[in-house]
Design a protein around this motif. Structure first.
Motif, PDB file in Angstrom:
ATOM      1  N   PRO A   6       0.817  -1.222   0.000  1.00  0.00           N
ATOM      2  CA  PRO A   6       0.000   0.000   0.000  1.00  0.00           C
ATOM      3  C   PRO A   6       0.854   1.276   0.000  1.00  0.00           C
ATOM      4  O   PRO A   6       0.516   2.250  -0.671  1.00  0.00           O
ATOM      5  N   GLY A   7       1.954   1.260   0.734  1.00  0.00           N
ATOM      6  CA  GLY A   7       2.836   2.427   0.776  1.00  0.00           C
ATOM      7  C   GLY A   7       3.425   2.737  -0.588  1.00  0.00           C
ATOM      8  O   GLY A   7       3.452   3.895  -1.022  1.00  0.00           O
ATOM      9  N   ARG A   8       3.894   1.708  -1.278  1.00  0.00           N
ATOM     10  CA  ARG A   8       4.453   1.889  -2.627  1.00  0.00           C
ATOM     11  C   ARG A   8       3.378   2.400  -3.582  1.00  0.00           C
ATOM     12  O   ARG A   8       3.654   3.230  -4.443  1.00  0.00           O
ATOM     13  N   ALA A   9       2.143   1.924  -3.433  1.00  0.00           N
ATOM     14  CA  ALA A   9       1.049   2.397  -4.298  1.00  0.00           C
ATOM     15  C   ALA A   9       0.790   3.880  -4.054  1.00  0.00           C
ATOM     16  O   ALA A   9       0.585   4.649  -5.003  1.00  0.00           O
ATOM     17  N   TYR A  10       0.798   4.297  -2.785  1.00  0.00           N
ATOM     18  CA  TYR A  10       0.593   5.719  -2.486  1.00  0.00           C
ATOM     19  C   TYR A  10       1.735   6.562  -3.064  1.00  0.00           C
ATOM     20  O   TYR A  10       1.505   7.641  -3.612  1.00  0.00           O
ATOM     21  N   VAL A  11       2.972   6.092  -2.942  1.00  0.00           N
ATOM     22  CA  VAL A  11       4.103   6.836  -3.491  1.00  0.00           C
ATOM     23  C   VAL A  11       3.956   6.958  -5.010  1.00  0.00           C
ATOM     24  O   VAL A  11       4.131   8.049  -5.574  1.00  0.00           O
ATOM     25  N   ARG A  12       3.629   5.854  -5.675  1.00  0.00           N
ATOM     26  CA  ARG A  12       3.445   5.898  -7.136  1.00  0.00           C
ATOM     27  C   ARG A  12       2.316   6.869  -7.507  1.00  0.00           C
ATOM     28  O   ARG A  12       2.465   7.673  -8.428  1.00  0.00           O
ATOM     29  N   ASP A  13       1.192   6.787  -6.790  1.00  0.00           N
ATOM     30  CA  ASP A  13       0.081   7.700  -7.087  1.00  0.00           C
ATOM     31  C   ASP A  13       0.487   9.154  -6.879  1.00  0.00           C
ATOM     32  O   ASP A  13       0.121  10.021  -7.676  1.00  0.00           O
ATOM     33  N   ALA A  14       1.217   9.418  -5.814  1.00  0.00           N
ATOM     34  CA  ALA A  14       1.640  10.792  -5.541  1.00  0.00           C
ATOM     35  C   ALA A  14       2.470  11.339  -6.689  1.00  0.00           C
ATOM     36  O   ALA A  14       2.339  12.504  -7.068  1.00  0.00           O
ATOM     37  N   LEU A  15       3.299  10.497  -7.288  1.00  0.00           N
ATOM     38  CA  LEU A  15       4.183  10.945  -8.359  1.00  0.00           C
ATOM     39  C   LEU A  15       3.508  10.948  -9.728  1.00  0.00           C
ATOM     40  O   LEU A  15       3.766  11.824 -10.546  1.00  0.00           O
ATOM     41  N   LEU A  16       2.639   9.976  -9.985  1.00  0.00           N
ATOM     42  CA  LEU A  16       2.028   9.856 -11.316  1.00  0.00           C
ATOM     43  C   LEU A  16       1.070  10.982 -11.651  1.00  0.00           C
ATOM     44  O   LEU A  16       0.982  11.399 -12.796  1.00  0.00           O
ATOM     45  N   GLY A  17       0.338  11.467 -10.687  1.00  0.00           N
ATOM     46  CA  GLY A  17      -0.633  12.530 -10.952  1.00  0.00           C
ATOM     47  C   GLY A  17      -0.096  13.890 -10.567  1.00  0.00           C
ATOM     48  O   GLY A  17      -0.824  14.713 -10.033  1.00  0.00           O
ATOM     49  N   ASP A  18       1.160  14.129 -10.852  1.00  0.00           N
ATOM     50  CA  ASP A  18       1.843  15.322 -10.362  1.00  0.00           C
ATOM     51  C   ASP A  18       2.489  16.084 -11.524  1.00  0.00           C
ATOM     52  O   ASP A  18       3.705  16.093 -11.658  1.00  0.00           O
ATOM     53  N   PRO A  19       1.681  16.727 -12.382  1.00  0.00           N
ATOM     54  CA  PRO A  19       2.248  17.357 -13.573  1.00  0.00           C
ATOM     55  C   PRO A  19       3.241  18.487 -13.296  1.00  0.00           C
ATOM     56  O   PRO A  19       4.160  18.693 -14.069  1.00  0.00           O
ATOM     57  N   ASP A  20       3.075  19.190 -12.177  1.00  0.00           N
ATOM     58  CA  ASP A  20       3.974  20.322 -11.907  1.00  0.00           C
ATOM     59  C   ASP A  20       5.042  20.022 -10.858  1.00  0.00           C
ATOM     60  O   ASP A  20       5.839  20.881 -10.508  1.00  0.00           O
ATOM     61  N   GLY A  21       5.081  18.795 -10.334  1.00  0.00           N
ATOM     62  CA  GLY A  21       6.090  18.418  -9.349  1.00  0.00           C
ATOM     63  C   GLY A  21       5.793  18.871  -7.929  1.00  0.00           C
ATOM     64  O   GLY A  21       6.586  18.622  -7.028  1.00  0.00           O
ATOM     65  N   GLY A  22       4.668  19.516  -7.717  1.00  0.00           N
ATOM     66  CA  GLY A  22       4.344  20.019  -6.382  1.00  0.00           C
ATOM     67  C   GLY A  22       4.138  18.917  -5.360  1.00  0.00           C
ATOM     68  O   GLY A  22       4.535  19.058  -4.199  1.00  0.00           O
ATOM     69  N   ASN A  23       3.515  17.823  -5.767  1.00  0.00           N
ATOM     70  CA  ASN A  23       3.276  16.735  -4.817  1.00  0.00           C
ATOM     71  C   ASN A  23       4.575  16.043  -4.430  1.00  0.00           C
ATOM     72  O   ASN A  23       4.771  15.688  -3.271  1.00  0.00           O
ATOM     73  N   ALA A  24       5.449  15.836  -5.391  1.00  0.00           N
ATOM     74  CA  ALA A  24       6.753  15.241  -5.082  1.00  0.00           C
ATOM     75  C   ALA A  24       7.508  16.143  -4.107  1.00  0.00           C
ATOM     76  O   ALA A  24       8.119  15.675  -3.144  1.00  0.00           O
ATOM     77  N   GLY A  25       7.444  17.443  -4.345  1.00  0.00           N
ATOM     78  CA  GLY A  25       8.091  18.393  -3.440  1.00  0.00           C
ATOM     79  C   GLY A  25       7.492  18.354  -2.051  1.00  0.00           C
ATOM     80  O   GLY A  25       8.214  18.463  -1.056  1.00  0.00           O
ATOM     81  N   GLN A  26       6.174  18.180  -1.977  1.00  0.00           N
ATOM     82  CA  GLN A  26       5.517  18.110  -0.671  1.00  0.00           C
ATOM     83  C   GLN A  26       5.945  16.853   0.078  1.00  0.00           C
ATOM     84  O   GLN A  26       6.226  16.893   1.272  1.00  0.00           O
ATOM     85  N   CYS A  27       6.010  15.722  -0.624  1.00  0.00           N
ATOM     86  CA  CYS A  27       6.454  14.475   0.013  1.00  0.00           C
ATOM     87  C   CYS A  27       7.895  14.604   0.502  1.00  0.00           C
ATOM     88  O   CYS A  27       8.228  14.148   1.594  1.00  0.00           O
ATOM     89  N   SER A  28       8.730  15.244  -0.291  1.00  0.00           N
ATOM     90  CA  SER A  28      10.115  15.478   0.120  1.00  0.00           C
ATOM     91  C   SER A  28      10.158  16.384   1.348  1.00  0.00           C
ATOM     92  O   SER A  28      10.947  16.160   2.274  1.00  0.00           O
ATOM     93  N   ALA A  29       9.302  17.386   1.366  1.00  0.00           N
ATOM     94  CA  ALA A  29       9.256  18.299   2.520  1.00  0.00           C
ATOM     95  C   ALA A  29       8.830  17.559   3.784  1.00  0.00           C
ATOM     96  O   ALA A  29       9.358  17.844   4.870  1.00  0.00           O
ATOM     97  N   TYR A  30       7.904  16.603   3.670  1.00  0.00           N
ATOM     98  CA  TYR A  30       7.510  15.820   4.839  1.00  0.00           C
ATOM     99  C   TYR A  30       8.723  15.108   5.432  1.00  0.00           C
ATOM    100  O   TYR A  30       8.940  15.124   6.640  1.00  0.00           O
ATOM    101  N   ALA A  31       9.489  14.440   4.572  1.00  0.00           N
ATOM    102  CA  ALA A  31      10.673  13.718   5.049  1.00  0.00           C
ATOM    103  C   ALA A  31      11.688  14.691   5.640  1.00  0.00           C
ATOM    104  O   ALA A  31      12.270  14.434   6.703  1.00  0.00           O
ATOM    105  N   ALA A  32      11.909  15.815   4.973  1.00  0.00           N
ATOM    106  CA  ALA A  32      12.878  16.805   5.468  1.00  0.00           C
ATOM    107  C   ALA A  32      12.456  17.351   6.830  1.00  0.00           C
ATOM    108  O   ALA A  32      13.301  17.566   7.712  1.00  0.00           O
TER     109      ALA A  32
END
Length: 192
Positions: A102-128
């Motif tokens: 399930p975690g890998r599916a959420y990560v893939r979904d977060a990245l796949l529907g992210d045309p401007d990169g904002g979601n990837a940046g948000q996930c990175s910010a969570y880890a940071a």
């Protein structure tokens, strides 16, 4: 600016987002990803399909938004008394959650529907933010700490790479080994 960033945080908009997110999570567990459609989500959430299309654009962007919300940490990292223990516990928990199917599916979904990169940046910010909290706590205890970006490069980046591209055999031992190599034998960040 993406559609979801233009939305006001409160009122009807927040209620719509909450009901749509809840509907997506429920339907994913009930009917599975392949059967999920915007009209099905809209019906469950009590909104029109056009509301979803207007707000999220398409199903993939909606799934990405739900995934980013799901990936947001609920609590601050636990305090285990020293930097090595804190980072090790964090890495083990991160792997446990993110490397699961399930975690890998959420990560893939977060990245796949992210045309401007904002979601990837948000996930990175969570880890940071999580790493920064651990490092700040260690610094307050008087421990020598690396900077957040070095920790992201040496710990989080390899964890995410393995989660996304080489998950076979990935376990807590890998996280422990990364932390040990990062901190070196003396407990301070190696290579600094």
């Amino acid at each position: 600016m993406s559609r979801k960033q233009m939305v006001r945080p409160g009122g009807r908009s927040a209620r719509v987002q909450a009901s749509v997110h809840t509907a997506v999570r429920e339907l994913l567990s009930e009917v599975g990803r392949d059967a999920l459609t915007v009209p099905l989500v809209a019906e469950r959430a009590g909104v029109t399909p056009s509301t979803i299309y207007r707000r999220w654009g398409d199903l993939q962007e909606l799934l990405s938004d739900v995934a980013v919300e799901h990936l947001r940490p609920d609590t601050a990292p636990e305090d285990h008394g020293d930097l090595r223990s804190d980072l090790t516990a964090w890495a083990e928990q991160f792997l446990d959650e993110m490397a699961s199917p399930p975690g890998r599916a959420y990560v893939r979904d977060a990245l796949l529907g992210d045309p401007d990169g904002g979601n990837a940046g948000q996930c990175s910010a969570y880890a940071a933010e999580q790493i920064d909290a651990i490092l700040a706590r260690a610094s307050e205890r008087g421990e020598h700490v690396p900077d957040v970006e070095t920790a992201m490069d040496r710990l989080v980046a390899p964890l995410m790479y393995r989660i996304l591209f080489r998950p076979a055999g990935l376990d807590a031992a890998y996280g422990r080994r990364l932390v040990a190599e990062f901190l070196g034998a003396g407990g301070e960040a190696a290579g600094r």
